[in-house]
Scaffold this active site. Structure first.
Site, PDB file in Angstrom:
ATOM      1  N   LYS A  51      -1.351 -14.589   2.941  1.00 53.29           N
ATOM      2  CA  LYS A  51      -2.599 -15.218   2.476  1.00 53.29           C
ATOM      3  C   LYS A  51      -2.727 -15.102   0.956  1.00 53.29           C
ATOM      4  O   LYS A  51      -2.928 -16.096   0.270  1.00 53.29           O
ATOM      5  CB  LYS A  51      -3.826 -14.561   3.145  1.00 53.29           C
ATOM      6  CG  LYS A  51      -3.850 -14.665   4.648  1.00 53.29           C
ATOM      7  CD  LYS A  51      -5.114 -14.071   5.235  1.00 53.29           C
ATOM      8  CE  LYS A  51      -5.236 -12.571   5.071  1.00 53.29           C
ATOM      9  NZ  LYS A  51      -4.248 -11.795   5.854  1.00 53.29           N
ATOM     10  N   ARG A  81     -13.885 -13.579   8.627  1.00 54.51           N
ATOM     11  CA  ARG A  81     -12.884 -13.146   9.599  1.00 54.51           C
ATOM     12  C   ARG A  81     -13.499 -12.631  10.903  1.00 54.51           C
ATOM     13  O   ARG A  81     -12.845 -11.930  11.663  1.00 54.51           O
ATOM     14  CB  ARG A  81     -11.908 -12.157   9.006  1.00 54.51           C
ATOM     15  CG  ARG A  81     -12.426 -10.840   8.572  1.00 54.51           C
ATOM     16  CD  ARG A  81     -11.252  -9.929   8.187  1.00 54.51           C
ATOM     17  NE  ARG A  81     -10.782 -10.167   6.844  1.00 54.51           N
ATOM     18  CZ  ARG A  81      -9.660  -9.656   6.356  1.00 54.51           C
ATOM     19  NH1 ARG A  81      -8.901  -8.891   7.086  1.00 54.51           N
ATOM     20  NH2 ARG A  81      -9.303  -9.911   5.112  1.00 54.51           N
ATOM     21  N   ARG A  95       5.457  -3.630   1.305  1.00 53.42           N
ATOM     22  CA  ARG A  95       4.669  -4.258   0.226  1.00 53.42           C
ATOM     23  C   ARG A  95       4.413  -3.266  -0.907  1.00 53.42           C
ATOM     24  O   ARG A  95       4.075  -2.105  -0.671  1.00 53.42           O
ATOM     25  CB  ARG A  95       3.316  -4.743   0.764  1.00 53.42           C
ATOM     26  CG  ARG A  95       2.403  -5.222  -0.361  1.00 53.42           C
ATOM     27  CD  ARG A  95       1.260  -6.054   0.079  1.00 53.42           C
ATOM     28  NE  ARG A  95       0.402  -5.385   1.041  1.00 53.42           N
ATOM     29  CZ  ARG A  95      -0.606  -5.998   1.662  1.00 53.42           C
ATOM     30  NH1 ARG A  95      -0.848  -7.271   1.428  1.00 53.42           N
ATOM     31  NH2 ARG A  95      -1.351  -5.344   2.522  1.00 53.42           N
ATOM     32  N   ARG A 127      -0.373  -0.025  -0.916  1.00 53.62           N
ATOM     33  CA  ARG A 127      -1.793  -0.047  -0.575  1.00 53.62           C
ATOM     34  C   ARG A 127      -2.054   1.058   0.440  1.00 53.62           C
ATOM     35  O   ARG A 127      -1.248   1.279   1.335  1.00 53.62           O
ATOM     36  CB  ARG A 127      -2.151  -1.419   0.027  1.00 53.62           C
ATOM     37  CG  ARG A 127      -3.071  -2.207  -0.878  1.00 53.62           C
ATOM     38  CD  ARG A 127      -3.220  -3.609  -0.431  1.00 53.62           C
ATOM     39  NE  ARG A 127      -3.908  -3.749   0.851  1.00 53.62           N
ATOM     40  CZ  ARG A 127      -4.228  -4.920   1.385  1.00 53.62           C
ATOM     41  NH1 ARG A 127      -3.920  -6.037   0.749  1.00 53.62           N
ATOM     42  NH2 ARG A 127      -4.839  -4.989   2.540  1.00 53.62           N
ATOM     43  N   ARG A 130      -5.572  -2.962  12.062  1.00 49.03           N
ATOM     44  CA  ARG A 130      -6.003  -4.218  11.412  1.00 49.03           C
ATOM     45  C   ARG A 130      -5.552  -5.419  12.235  1.00 49.03           C
ATOM     46  O   ARG A 130      -6.299  -6.394  12.392  1.00 49.03           O
ATOM     47  CB  ARG A 130      -5.427  -4.288   9.984  1.00 49.03           C
ATOM     48  CG  ARG A 130      -6.123  -3.330   9.012  1.00 49.03           C
ATOM     49  CD  ARG A 130      -5.237  -2.930   7.834  1.00 49.03           C
ATOM     50  NE  ARG A 130      -4.808  -4.047   7.027  1.00 49.03           N
ATOM     51  CZ  ARG A 130      -3.720  -4.022   6.247  1.00 49.03           C
ATOM     52  NH1 ARG A 130      -2.959  -2.941   6.186  1.00 49.03           N
ATOM     53  NH2 ARG A 130      -3.407  -5.073   5.524  1.00 49.03           N
TER      54      ARG A 130
HETATM   55  P1  AP5 Z   1       0.430 -10.872   1.282  1.00 47.92           P
HETATM   56  O1  AP5 Z   1       0.369 -12.199   0.640  1.00 47.92           O
HETATM   57  O2  AP5 Z   1       0.009  -9.670   0.522  1.00 47.92           O
HETATM   58  O3  AP5 Z   1      -0.248 -10.913   2.731  1.00 47.92           O
HETATM   59  P2  AP5 Z   1      -1.767 -11.093   3.172  1.00 47.92           P
HETATM   60  O4  AP5 Z   1      -1.781 -12.106   4.248  1.00 47.92           O
HETATM   61  O5  AP5 Z   1      -2.637 -11.308   1.992  1.00 47.92           O
HETATM   62  O6  AP5 Z   1      -2.003  -9.696   3.864  1.00 47.92           O
HETATM   63  P3  AP5 Z   1      -3.105  -8.594   3.624  1.00 47.92           P
HETATM   64  O7  AP5 Z   1      -2.509  -7.297   4.127  1.00 47.92           O
HETATM   65  O8  AP5 Z   1      -3.617  -8.609   2.227  1.00 47.92           O
HETATM   66  O9  AP5 Z   1      -4.216  -9.070   4.595  1.00 47.92           O
HETATM   67  P4  AP5 Z   1      -5.364  -8.223   5.180  1.00 47.92           P
HETATM   68  O10 AP5 Z   1      -6.202  -9.247   5.817  1.00 47.92           O
HETATM   69  O11 AP5 Z   1      -4.933  -7.107   6.025  1.00 47.92           O
HETATM   70  O12 AP5 Z   1      -5.971  -7.463   3.917  1.00 47.92           O
HETATM   71  P5  AP5 Z   1      -7.189  -7.779   2.959  1.00 47.92           P
HETATM   72  O13 AP5 Z   1      -6.850  -7.271   1.620  1.00 47.92           O
HETATM   73  O14 AP5 Z   1      -7.625  -9.175   3.108  1.00 47.92           O
HETATM   74  O15 AP5 Z   1       1.965 -10.643   1.740  1.00 47.92           O
HETATM   75  C1  AP5 Z   1       2.334  -9.413   2.362  1.00 47.92           C
HETATM   76  C2  AP5 Z   1       3.688  -8.935   1.822  1.00 47.92           C
HETATM   77  O16 AP5 Z   1       4.725  -9.823   2.242  1.00 47.92           O
HETATM   78  C3  AP5 Z   1       3.779  -8.896   0.297  1.00 47.92           C
HETATM   79  O17 AP5 Z   1       4.577  -7.790  -0.058  1.00 47.92           O
HETATM   80  C4  AP5 Z   1       4.478 -10.224  -0.083  1.00 47.92           C
HETATM   81  O18 AP5 Z   1       5.221 -10.095  -1.251  1.00 47.92           O
HETATM   82  C5  AP5 Z   1       5.351 -10.464   1.128  1.00 47.92           C
HETATM   83  N1  AP5 Z   1       5.462 -11.863   1.503  1.00 47.92           N
HETATM   84  C6  AP5 Z   1       4.497 -12.827   1.467  1.00 47.92           C
HETATM   85  N2  AP5 Z   1       4.979 -13.994   1.932  1.00 47.92           N
HETATM   86  C7  AP5 Z   1       6.269 -13.753   2.309  1.00 47.92           C
HETATM   87  C8  AP5 Z   1       7.307 -14.563   2.897  1.00 47.92           C
HETATM   88  N3  AP5 Z   1       7.096 -15.858   3.173  1.00 47.92           N
HETATM   89  N4  AP5 Z   1       8.493 -13.980   3.168  1.00 47.92           N
HETATM   90  C9  AP5 Z   1       8.707 -12.669   2.886  1.00 47.92           C
HETATM   91  N5  AP5 Z   1       7.782 -11.853   2.328  1.00 47.92           N
HETATM   92  C10 AP5 Z   1       6.582 -12.389   2.051  1.00 47.92           C
HETATM   93  O19 AP5 Z   1      -8.349  -6.855   3.587  1.00 47.92           O
HETATM   94  C11 AP5 Z   1      -8.263  -5.442   3.465  1.00 47.92           C
HETATM   95  C12 AP5 Z   1      -9.447  -4.786   4.124  1.00 47.92           C
HETATM   96  O20 AP5 Z   1     -10.671  -5.201   3.473  1.00 47.92           O
HETATM   97  C13 AP5 Z   1      -9.690  -5.115   5.613  1.00 47.92           C
HETATM   98  O21 AP5 Z   1      -8.902  -4.319   6.466  1.00 47.92           O
HETATM   99  C14 AP5 Z   1     -11.197  -4.825   5.735  1.00 47.92           C
HETATM  100  O22 AP5 Z   1     -11.445  -3.450   5.817  1.00 47.92           O
HETATM  101  C15 AP5 Z   1     -11.734  -5.349   4.422  1.00 47.92           C
HETATM  102  N6  AP5 Z   1     -12.115  -6.776   4.489  1.00 47.92           N
HETATM  103  C16 AP5 Z   1     -11.505  -7.823   3.863  1.00 47.92           C
HETATM  104  N7  AP5 Z   1     -12.114  -8.984   4.156  1.00 47.92           N
HETATM  105  C17 AP5 Z   1     -13.124  -8.683   5.003  1.00 47.92           C
HETATM  106  C18 AP5 Z   1     -14.101  -9.456   5.675  1.00 47.92           C
HETATM  107  N8  AP5 Z   1     -14.150 -10.786   5.565  1.00 47.92           N
HETATM  108  N9  AP5 Z   1     -15.001  -8.815   6.457  1.00 47.92           N
HETATM  109  C19 AP5 Z   1     -14.976  -7.489   6.593  1.00 47.92           C
HETATM  110  N10 AP5 Z   1     -14.065  -6.689   6.006  1.00 47.92           N
HETATM  111  C20 AP5 Z   1     -13.150  -7.281   5.204  1.00 47.92           C
HETATM  112 MG    MG Z   2      -4.024 -10.131   0.926  1.00 52.91          MG
END
Ligand code: AP5
Ligand code: MG
Length: 211
Positions: free
Chosen positions: A14, A89, A123, A156, A167
């Site tokens: 994402k 989400r 990551r 992270r 998650r």
């Molecule tokens: P990356 O692009 O970092 O993946 P991502 O989909 O952004 O994954 P996240 O772990 O950030 O999602 P998440 O939803 O768990 O966390 P968030 O920060 O939103 O890619 C991942 C890795 O793979 C990287 O190393 C990248 O380089 C690599 N990669 C990418 N594409 C690739 C490919 N095609 N091939 C190979 N490698 C690749 O949320 C964190 C926390 O915040 C949540 O757990 C929650 O506590 C809170 N939170 C966030 N939003 C909300 C909400 N709306 N409501 C309530 N709580 C929330």
């Molecule tokens: Mg992310």
């Protein structure tokens, strides 16, 4: 005006794809998780409150999350459109969100749990400029430092196997129905997120060429 949501399981790309698309469309990429981590880094009371949820891999309460998103979307750089990753989400957030904004497109990046865990386990992010890396797929040539600015690469705190599983569980239970809701509204595009970053970026860009 493009008001784009990017959804998908943990590690689906994402954040990675939001940044690439933002560059192409010249609009900001906004990540709900990054907004929370920035708040935590300030050491504010709000940040301390938020940490309890992010460290456990559970969802931050809706009212808090909606207030943070609303404030960010009202910033001047977002007046001509935006890409929002990670919000809404859970169905209750969708309802609150649709009260103040109507998204134009929703991109759902698909990835199986095994690949999610593999990507997140490797990551790394630069402590200084926040550039993202992946030990196997997107390695830094100057590991353990950042190729872009020389900063230290860190993991992270929620990228541990146990918290990743938690998650993903919440994603399947709470976030998949959100995708269904946007599908029913006719604005969801399901994209295979399992290819290389460039392959996925091409599929994502294709949604906007044909629109
Ligand atoms: P990356 O692009 O970092 O993946 P991502 O989909 O952004 O994954 P996240 O772990 O950030 O999602 P998440 O939803 O768990 O966390 P968030 O920060 O939103 O890619 C991942 C890795 O793979 C990287 O190393 C990248 O380089 C690599 N990669 C990418 N594409 C690739 C490919 N095609 N091939 C190979 N490698 C690749 O949320 C964190 C926390 O915040 C949540 O757990 C929650 O506590 C809170 N939170 C966030 N939003 C909300 C909400 N709306 N409501 C309530 N709580 C929330
Ligand atoms: Mg992310």
């Amino acid at each position: 005006m493009n008001k784009i949501l990017i959804m998908g399981p943990q590690g689906a790309g994402k954040g990675t794809q939001a940044e690439i698309l933002a560059e192409k469309l010249k609009i900001p990429a906004i990540s709900s998780g990054s907004l929370l981590r920035e708040e935590i880094a300030t050491g504010s009371d709000l940040g301390c409150e938020v940490t309890k949820f992010t460290e456990a891999g559970t969802l931050v309460p809706d009212e808090l999350m909606v207030a943070i998103i609303k404030k960010r979307l009202a910033q001047p750089d977002a007046v001509n459109g935006w890409i929002l990753d990670g919000f809404p989400r859970i169905l209750s957030q969708v309802e609150l969100f649709l009260n103040f904004v109507q998204p134009t497109n929703v991109i759902l990046l698909k990835l199986n749990d095994e690949n999610s865990v593999e990507r997140l386990s490797g990551r790394l992010q630069c402590k200084e400029c926040h550039q993202g890396f992946q030990e196997k797929f997107v390695p830094s040539k100057t590991h353990p430092f950042c190729d872009v600015c020389g900063g230290e690469l860190v993991r992270r705190s929620d990228d541990t196997p146990e918290i990743i599983r938690q998650r993903l569980q919440i994603y399947h239970k709470e976030t998949e129905p959100v995708a269904k809701k946007f599908e029913d509204m006719g604005i969801l595009s399901r994209i295979d997120g399992s290819g290389t970053i460039e392959e996925v970026a091409e599929l994502v860009a294709g949604v906007f060429v044909t629109n």
